[in-house]
Motif scaffolding. Structure first.
Motif, PDB file in Angstrom:
ATOM      1  N   UNK A  55       1.045  -1.521  -0.051  1.00 17.08           N
ATOM      2  CA  UNK A  55       0.226  -0.112   0.258  1.00 17.08           C
ATOM      3  C   UNK A  55       0.853   1.502   0.029  1.00 17.08           C
ATOM      4  N   UNK A  56       0.627   1.962  -0.811  1.00 19.33           N
ATOM      5  CA  UNK A  56       1.582   3.217  -1.268  1.00 19.33           C
ATOM      6  C   UNK A  56       0.754   4.365  -0.716  1.00 19.33           C
ATOM      7  N   UNK A  79      -5.932   4.334   8.755  1.00 20.80           N
ATOM      8  CA  UNK A  79      -4.990   3.968   7.991  1.00 20.80           C
ATOM      9  C   UNK A  79      -3.307   3.555   7.252  1.00 20.80           C
ATOM     10  N   UNK A 128      -6.730  -3.728   6.959  1.00 19.10           N
ATOM     11  CA  UNK A 128      -6.190  -2.627   6.438  1.00 19.10           C
ATOM     12  C   UNK A 128      -6.621  -0.837   7.068  1.00 19.10           C
ATOM     13  N   UNK A 129      -8.022  -0.878   7.256  1.00 20.46           N
ATOM     14  CA  UNK A 129      -8.651   0.622   7.277  1.00 20.46           C
ATOM     15  C   UNK A 129      -9.635   0.497   8.826  1.00 20.46           C
ATOM     16  N   UNK A 177     -16.498   5.684   4.562  1.00 22.05           N
ATOM     17  CA  UNK A 177     -15.470   4.877   3.622  1.00 22.05           C
ATOM     18  C   UNK A 177     -15.387   4.679   2.587  1.00 22.05           C
ATOM     19  N   UNK A 189     -12.382   5.593  -0.199  1.00 20.35           N
ATOM     20  CA  UNK A 189     -12.147   4.899  -1.488  1.00 20.35           C
ATOM     21  C   UNK A 189     -12.152   5.209  -2.061  1.00 20.35           C
ATOM     22  N   UNK A 195      -4.530   6.629  -2.101  1.00 23.14           N
ATOM     23  CA  UNK A 195      -3.906   5.487  -1.189  1.00 23.14           C
ATOM     24  C   UNK A 195      -4.219   5.150  -2.815  1.00 23.14           C
ATOM     25  N   UNK A 199      -3.131   0.243  -3.652  1.00 24.23           N
ATOM     26  CA  UNK A 199      -2.666  -0.757  -3.742  1.00 24.23           C
ATOM     27  C   UNK A 199      -1.714  -1.797  -4.820  1.00 24.23           C
TER      28      UNK A 199
END
Lengths: 99, 151
Positions: free
Chosen positions: B50-51, B81, B92-93, B113, B117, B122, B124
Motif C-alpha cells: 500500500x503506497x 489507515x 487495512x483500515x 468509507x 475509498x 492510497x 494497492x
C-alpha cells in the motif's frame, strides 16, 4: 542561482514547481519526483500534461489521455484546469484504490 | 476527530474505548474494518503493498471527517489507515463513528468509507501467482460515493 540576474524581467516570470509521481506512474516513468522550471508556454495543469506527454515513449503513454490520471495541486485534487504558481507541488497519480 | 496513517496494526477494542471514554452523551458506535482478501479478480493474492501520498493523505482524511461532521450529529470519529506491506487477513483500515443515536453513526461510518475509498490517495499493488499488478479503481466505488451527493 548566481548566473541569474534578479533585476532582469525574465527572472520574475520563472516558475519553479515540484512534480510528484505515484503508483503506476512512478513505476513506468522510473521517477518519483522532480523539480522543474516551467517553460514560458506552460502556465496551467493541462499544458503541463501536454508538455510531459511530449517527452515521448512512456511519458506519452501516461499523459496523452489514454490512461486515467488524477492531478493534485498543493495536495488537493483539481478537477478543472488550474493555473500554476511558483512553488506549487503538482502530483500525478492513477485513480485511488485504498480502503 | 482523530486520523492516523500508520504502518503498524491497530486494536479496535482499544480504539472504541478511547473514543467514548468519559462521554456519556454517546449512545451509538458504528465501526468498520477493511481486511486484505486472499483473492481478487480471479487471482490468489499473497501480499499487497500500500503506497500513499504522505503530505496529502492526512489532510484529505481530515477533510472527509469534517464533511461527515457537518452532515451528521457525531460525538467522535476515528480513522486509521495502514500503509506498507500487508498479507491476507491483515487489517487495512478502521473507521469508527460515535453519536447519540444509531442512524447517524451507521450512515456516517458508511459515508466515511465511501469517500475514503474514492478520494484518499492510497494505491494497492498485489502480488499474485502470475506476478505483481496495480489494483484498478472500481466503478462501483465511485457509484457508492456519488449516492451521498443527492441526499
Amino acid at each position: 542561482m548566481n548566473a541569474i540576474d534578479p533585476t532582469k524581467e525574465s527572472f520574475k516570470t520563472l516558475k519553479n514547481i515540484k512534480i510528484l509521481y505515484f503508483a503506476r506512474l512512478r513505476e513506468t516513468l522510473g521517477l518519483d519526483q522532480e523539480n522543474i522550471i516551467l517553460p514560458e508556454n506552460v502556465t496551467d495543469t493541462r499544458q503541463l500534461q501536454k508538455y510531459l506527454s511530449n517527452k515521448g515513449d512512456v511519458w506519452e503513454n501516461e499523459f496523452s489521455q489514454k490512461k486515467a490520471v488524477r492531478i493534485a495541486v498543493n495536495q488537493e485534487v483539481v478537477m478543472a484546469t488550474q493555473i500554476l504558481q511558483d512553488g506549487d507541488e503538482v502530483a500525478f497519480f492513477p485513480p485511488v484504490t485504498g480502503g | 476527530m482523530s486520523v492516523s496513517v500508520q504502518r503498524h496494526d491497530f486494536d479496535i477494542s482499544a480504539e472504541i474505548t478511547d473514543l467514548y471514554a468519559g462521554n456519556t452523551k454517546v449512545g451509538a458506535i458504528a465501526s468498520f474494518i477493511g481486511l486484505v482478501r486472499d483473492m481478487n479478480d480471479g487471482l490468489n493474492v499473497t501480499e499487497i503493498e500500500l503506497e500513499h501520498y504522505p503530505s496529502m493523505t492526512q489532510k484529505c482524511l481530515e477533510s472527509i471527517v469534517q464533511q461527515a461532521e457537518k452532515r451528521w450529529d457525531l460525538n467522535g470519529v476515528r480513522i486509521i489507515h495502514r500503509f506498507g506491506t500487508l498479507k491476507p487477513a491483515d487489517q487495512i483500515v478502521l473507521v469508527i463513528a460515535s453519536s447519540s443515536h444509531r442512524s447517524d453513526a451507521f450512515e456516517a461510518c458508511e459515508f466515511l468509507m465511501d469517500y475514503l475509498k474514492t478520494q484518499a490517495p492510497f494505491w494497492k499493488k498485489e502480488s499474485t501467482e502470475v506476478g505483481e499488478r496495480w489494483v484498478e479503481a472500481r466503478k462501483s466505488d465511485d457509484e457508492a460515493a456519488s449516492r451521498w451527493n443527492s441526499s
